[in-house]
Design a protein around this motif. Structure first.
Motif, PDB file in Angstrom:
ATOM      1  N   HIS A 212      -1.295  10.659 -10.313  1.00  0.00           N
ATOM      2  CA  HIS A 212      -2.052   9.541  -9.735  1.00  0.00           C
ATOM      3  C   HIS A 212      -1.886   9.512  -8.217  1.00  0.00           C
ATOM      4  O   HIS A 212      -2.859   9.277  -7.487  1.00  0.00           O
ATOM      5  N   VAL A 213      -0.686   9.723  -7.726  1.00  0.00           N
ATOM      6  CA  VAL A 213      -0.460   9.729  -6.269  1.00  0.00           C
ATOM      7  C   VAL A 213      -1.331  10.804  -5.611  1.00  0.00           C
ATOM      8  O   VAL A 213      -1.961  10.572  -4.566  1.00  0.00           O
ATOM      9  N   ALA A 214      -1.357  11.997  -6.241  1.00  0.00           N
ATOM     10  CA  ALA A 214      -2.189  13.069  -5.685  1.00  0.00           C
ATOM     11  C   ALA A 214      -3.662  12.655  -5.659  1.00  0.00           C
ATOM     12  O   ALA A 214      -4.384  12.934  -4.686  1.00  0.00           O
ATOM     13  N   SER A 215      -4.110  11.948  -6.700  1.00  0.00           N
ATOM     14  CA  SER A 215      -5.510  11.512  -6.722  1.00  0.00           C
ATOM     15  C   SER A 215      -5.789  10.465  -5.653  1.00  0.00           C
ATOM     16  O   SER A 215      -6.874  10.425  -5.067  1.00  0.00           O
ATOM     17  N   VAL A 216      -4.788   9.596  -5.370  1.00  0.00           N
ATOM     18  CA  VAL A 216      -4.964   8.597  -4.311  1.00  0.00           C
ATOM     19  C   VAL A 216      -5.023   9.284  -2.947  1.00  0.00           C
ATOM     20  O   VAL A 216      -5.780   8.860  -2.060  1.00  0.00           O
ATOM     21  N   VAL A 217      -4.244  10.347  -2.753  1.00  0.00           N
ATOM     22  CA  VAL A 217      -4.326  11.102  -1.501  1.00  0.00           C
ATOM     23  C   VAL A 217      -5.731  11.666  -1.329  1.00  0.00           C
ATOM     24  O   VAL A 217      -6.341  11.589  -0.240  1.00  0.00           O
ATOM     25  N   LEU A 221      -8.401  10.720   1.660  1.00  0.00           N
ATOM     26  CA  LEU A 221      -9.049  11.719   2.513  1.00  0.00           C
ATOM     27  C   LEU A 221     -10.561  11.523   2.522  1.00  0.00           C
ATOM     28  O   LEU A 221     -11.229  11.731   3.551  1.00  0.00           O
ATOM     29  N   ALA A 222     -11.100  11.120   1.370  1.00  0.00           N
ATOM     30  CA  ALA A 222     -12.551  10.939   1.266  1.00  0.00           C
ATOM     31  C   ALA A 222     -13.010   9.640   1.926  1.00  0.00           C
ATOM     32  O   ALA A 222     -14.109   9.579   2.501  1.00  0.00           O
ATOM     33  N   GLU A 223     -12.171   8.590   1.843  1.00  0.00           N
ATOM     34  CA  GLU A 223     -12.598   7.266   2.306  1.00  0.00           C
ATOM     35  C   GLU A 223     -12.259   6.988   3.766  1.00  0.00           C
ATOM     36  O   GLU A 223     -12.899   6.139   4.403  1.00  0.00           O
ATOM     37  N   ARG A 224     -11.240   7.640   4.290  1.00  0.00           N
ATOM     38  CA  ARG A 224     -10.746   7.303   5.626  1.00  0.00           C
ATOM     39  C   ARG A 224     -10.644   8.546   6.497  1.00  0.00           C
ATOM     40  O   ARG A 224     -10.556   9.677   6.009  1.00  0.00           O
ATOM     41  N   SER A 225     -10.585   8.311   7.775  1.00  0.00           N
ATOM     42  CA  SER A 225     -10.386   9.401   8.728  1.00  0.00           C
ATOM     43  C   SER A 225      -8.921   9.445   9.135  1.00  0.00           C
ATOM     44  O   SER A 225      -8.154   8.514   8.875  1.00  0.00           O
ATOM     45  N   ARG A 294      -3.322   7.922  10.234  1.00  0.00           N
ATOM     46  CA  ARG A 294      -4.040   6.651  10.134  1.00  0.00           C
ATOM     47  C   ARG A 294      -3.935   6.070   8.729  1.00  0.00           C
ATOM     48  O   ARG A 294      -4.325   4.930   8.501  1.00  0.00           O
ATOM     49  N   VAL A 295      -3.449   6.888   7.785  1.00  0.00           N
ATOM     50  CA  VAL A 295      -3.397   6.478   6.384  1.00  0.00           C
ATOM     51  C   VAL A 295      -2.010   6.759   5.827  1.00  0.00           C
ATOM     52  O   VAL A 295      -1.449   7.840   6.046  1.00  0.00           O
ATOM     53  N   VAL A 340      -4.492   2.128   7.405  1.00  0.00           N
ATOM     54  CA  VAL A 340      -4.571   1.592   6.055  1.00  0.00           C
ATOM     55  C   VAL A 340      -3.427   2.169   5.237  1.00  0.00           C
ATOM     56  O   VAL A 340      -3.017   3.314   5.446  1.00  0.00           O
ATOM     57  N   VAL A 341      -2.887   1.365   4.328  1.00  0.00           N
ATOM     58  CA  VAL A 341      -1.865   1.839   3.397  1.00  0.00           C
ATOM     59  C   VAL A 341      -2.390   1.652   1.979  1.00  0.00           C
ATOM     60  O   VAL A 341      -2.882   0.582   1.622  1.00  0.00           O
ATOM     61  N   TYR A 342      -2.344   2.707   1.204  1.00  0.00           N
ATOM     62  CA  TYR A 342      -2.682   2.663  -0.219  1.00  0.00           C
ATOM     63  C   TYR A 342      -1.368   2.547  -0.990  1.00  0.00           C
ATOM     64  O   TYR A 342      -0.529   3.462  -0.940  1.00  0.00           O
ATOM     65  N   ARG A 343      -1.180   1.432  -1.673  1.00  0.00           N
ATOM     66  CA  ARG A 343       0.041   1.219  -2.448  1.00  0.00           C
ATOM     67  C   ARG A 343      -0.241   1.457  -3.921  1.00  0.00           C
ATOM     68  O   ARG A 343      -1.142   0.830  -4.491  1.00  0.00           O
TER      69      ARG A 343
END
Length: 826
Positions: A212-217, A221-225, A294-295, A340-343
């Motif tokens: 799941h962590v790999a999928s969030v990475v 990458l797709a959503e943010r710069s 940035r992420v 942005v931080v994805y938790r």
């Protein structure tokens, strides 16, 4: 000091006047500044600009180097001029250095050598929220220095997310200075797994969570710069996620942790040419700015030390990261621009996280701390100003280790050897191995093996320490480079002491040094890859290990999973019995052992190395007192059934139990627990004459029970009155009373009770009368004969008189003649 223009944009600058006033007025301050505000870099430079010489203490080497490089960059000069750093094995400073960044371990060494810290005006303890043991200890020592030697020495406890009130109290009511705002805002995105994952267990992390962590990475990458910084608990998880991210187009994946090659660390801290994903452990939480990030993707996991003090085993365990750590991680995204931080957990879970990480002093091995305290002059650490006191049990275990290696005397004070050990920059166990191993195997080789033990080799080196040593010697990897540097440092500490014996093979060298470091972990084979360590803990090797054939091992690294019976060996060396006995000679013991084992008394002469039996011989004439104790242990384990219980013995015990229950004192309690507790009292002298299990079986328990009767008071003679063996019934028969149940039972033929209106009593308790048919089967049960004759007898008579016509069934049993016999045939 003239600084680059970028320094003026750091938000912490607005807090500098308040910080300077706090230091001028109180001499100490707590600085709370969010990540990215410049507390690590601008504050030391500002203090140095006022003419102070500043020492900044960081929890990690990578952070110390990075902070020094960043400050030097702000000054527009290379490291080693006005800003330098010192970490274990590396020092880059000059006479003109006014800000020196050190690790907390280096600071402790410096304080032990020079308690006044001559030439230092300000000490900044950075990232104090992490509660590393070295940092807590350094703070306590610095407070001692201020109180006794240098009241003018100024202290700053700095962090983004610390227990400000606690540190303020510790620093004597020091002012709390807060820097407002962050460098840039950070958006929070909650990204929990779609389905449930198993919580971490020991070192194990559910592969589903890592996927799941790999999928969030990939999502980030797709959503943010910008570059992505992903936090994971350990090296293994980093490698797994890196594998899952393999094949990303135009994205460089970097792996950063304490063992990462210097080239990788340099690459991470320098701007990238393209887009990057940085997979990092907690080393990247603080004091580091990773350019371009940035992420942040946060797995929400961290590793903390745990110590099994009873077995002398230490390990890391995976835990949920604290809220303080989560805030630090999120702050990495806002260092240079909005981020942005994805938790990878839910917002609801976030509120249940611990506020701060567990203080290392509460969970770690305290041997190094205890040695530092002893050398400082406070062996029990009672006089040290600590946010959390050391647990008494852990400190006692640590002091026993120090005594065993000769670092402290009987009073706990540091010996000359202990002082030398404390200055080696090693755990006391490894210091002992270095000092005692050098004369045995040579200084260089002892240093090389200790360097191998001080930082566990990569798992791909295998579990054989000698093979790992050879791999490090020939390898050109990052671990090999660090190992060689540490080996050179340690060799220099020995001043060339020790001449290596001719032809000593690698196995012998590694085994000798390892067993000196961990004498309680020398282990003898039990078969099939299983070993028993001198500490008493079992140990098992993995399938395929070449060490499985070894008769003896010195275990360097092992961990015991929760609820597991044995420890898993991660790293070990082959030793022989002589080496094991020499290293662990303080565990050698010999004596006679007489105990209950496998259902009988075993008497033998035993030589032991801790829990390992090295020699066993049978004893022909064991000490009778030891035999007696073993027989008592057998009775406690297997019960009173080992004795001979005849029917009369059982009945006596039941009668005594009844009288004890109904009358009480002075009648004895004859329950199993009570009889076992008083076994010596009622079983002697028969017990003293017994030698083995069979002898117990010949002891008449009933005869021995007579000794417990209240003979002294004269009450023993009343037993037959209070609990008679038999009761005479109207027919003249003497019927046995059963006392085994909750109420005495009298089982008698119905015809023998004719004419008896009242129920018999024993000790004032009505007996339960089982009225039997002529065939001896229960026809009725009553504790009230009068009521039975009046109300129950008629139904019994109607049912049974046709079946037993030769027996009397009078209409009025109260006036009938009781009889044992049937009517005569006509």
């Amino acid at each position: 000091m003239r600084l680059r223009e970028e320094a003026s944009a750091l938000p912490v600058r607005t807090a500098l006047p308040a910080l300077e006033r706090a230091l001028d007025g109180h001499g100490a301050a707590v600085l709370c500044a969010p990540p990215g505000t410049g507390k690590t870099t601008l504050v030391p430079l500002a203090l140095a600009g006022r003419g102070a010489r500043v020492v900044v203490a960081e929890p990690r080497r990578i952070a110390a180097r990075a902070a020094a490089r960043r400050m030097a960059w702000l000054l527009g000069e290379p490291v080693g001029c006005r800003v330098g750093f010192t970490v274990r094995g590396e020092r880059v400073v000059t006479r003109g250095t006014v800000v020196e960044v050190v690790t907390t371990g280096v600071l402790l060494q410096r304080l032990q050598r020079d308690q006044e810290l001559a030439g230092v005006d300000v000490v900044v303890l950075d990232e104090c929220h992490e509660r590393h043991l070295d940092a807590d200890t350094a703070a306590a020592f610095l407070l001692d220095v201020r109180a006794a030697l240098r009241p003018e020495l100024r202290l700053v406890a700095a962090s983004a997310t610390t227990d400000a009130e606690g540190w303020s109290r510790l620093l004597g009511g020091a002012p709390v200075v807060e820097a407002e705002g962050t460098a840039h805002p950070v958006e929070v995105v909650w990204a929990p797994p779609a389905s449930s994952v198993r919580p971490p267990h020991g070192m194990r992390v559910d592969p589903a969570l890592l996927a799941h962590v790999a999928s969030v990475v990939r999502r980030a990458l797709a959503e943010r710069s910008g570059d992505v910084l992903c936090f994971l608990p350990g090296v293994g998880e980093i490698a797994r996620v890196a594998g899952l991210l393999a094949g990303l187009a135009d994205v460089e994946v970097l792996q950063v942790h304490g063992r990462a090659p210097a080239a990788v660390q340099e690459a991470v801290l320098s701007p990238g040419r393209g887009r990057r994903v940085v997979l990092a452990t907690s080393v990247a939480e603080s004091s580091l700015t990773v350019p371009g990030v940035r992420v942040v993707v946060d797995s929400g996991l961290a590793r903390e030390p745990r110590t099994d003090h009873a077995r002398g085993l230490g390990s890391l365990t995976t835990v949920r990261a604290s809220r303080a750590a989560s805030r630090q991680r999120a702050g990495r995204a806002g260092r240079e621009a909005p981020g942005v931080v994805y938790r990878c957990w839910t917002e609801a879970e976030d509120g249940r996280l611990p506020r701060f990480p567990a203080p290392e002093i509460q969970v770690a091995d305290l041997a190094a701390f205890a040695l530092q305290a002893a050398v400082w002059g406070d062996p029990d650490a009672s006089g040290l100003a600590l946010l959390d006191p050391p647990p008494a049990g852990a400190l006692a275990a640590a002091r026993s280790v120090l005594a065993a290696v000769g670092a402290v005397d009987a009073a706990g004070r540091a010996t000359e050897r202990g002082v030398r050990m404390s200055r080696l920059g090693l755990h006391p166990r490894l210091a002992r191995a270095l000092l005692d191993g050098a004369p045995a195997v040579g200084a260089r080789r002892a240093a090389e093996v200790v360097a191998l033990l001080s930082e566990e080799p990569p798992r791909e080196y295998g579990d054989d320490l000698a093979a790992a040593w050879r791999a490090a010697r020939r390898g050109g990897d990052a671990y090999g480079a660090r190992w060689r540097q540490e080996a050179r440092r340690l060799t220099g500490q020995l001043d060339g002491a020790g001449t290596p014996p001719d032809g000593l093979p690698d196995d012998a060298v590694v085994g000798t040094v390892t067993s000196l470091a961990f004498p309680e972990r020398v282990a003898r084979a039990k078969g099939a890859g299983a070993f028993l360590m001198a500490s008493g803990t079992g140990a098992e090797l993995g399938d395929g290990s070449r060490l499985r054939a070894a008769p003896w091992l010195a275990v360097a690294v092992a961990d015991r999973p929760p609820h597991a019976a044995s420890a898993r060996v991660r790293l070990a060396a082959v030793v022989d019995e002589e080496t094991a006995r020499s290293a662990a000679r303080h565990l050698l013991a010999a004596g006679e052992e007489v105990r209950w084992e496998d259902g009988d008394v075993v008497a033998r002469s035993v030589e032991r190395l801790g829990a390992i039996e090295t020699a066993v011989r049978p004893l022909r004439d064991p000490d009778p007192a030891l035999v007696r104790a073993a027989l008592l242990e057998g009775l406690r384990r297997e019960g009173l059934g080992l004795l001979r219980w005849s029917r009369e013995s059982e009945e006596l015990r039941q009668r005594l139990a009844f009288v004890h229950r109904v009358v009480g004192a002075p009648w004895p309690d004859v329950s199993d627990a009570a009889l076992l507790d008083r076994a010596e009292e009622w079983l002697d002298p028969e017990l003293s004459r017994a030698r083995r299990r069979g002898d117990l079986g010949r002891i008449d328990a009933g005869q021995c029970l007579q000794r417990l009767l209240p003979w002294a008071s004269g009450d023993a003679a009343r037993l037959d009155v209070l609990a008679p063996e038999r009761i005479e019934v109207p027919s003249g028969s003497r019927i046995r009373v059963e006392y085994g149940g909750p109420q005495p039972v009298l089982a008698v033929k119905l015809q023998e009770m004719f004419g008896l209106a009242r129920t018999p009593r024993v000790a004032g308790v009505p007996v339960l009368v089982h009225l039997l048919s002529p065939a001896g089967r229960p026809a009725a049960v009553t504790a009230d004969l009068e009521s039975f004759w009046r109300e129950g007898y008629r139904a019994v008579r109607a049912e049974l008189r046709g079946r037993y016509p030769r027996h009397p069934w009078p209409e009025d049993p109260a006036t009938a003649v009781p009889t044992r016999r049937a009517n005569p045939r006509r």
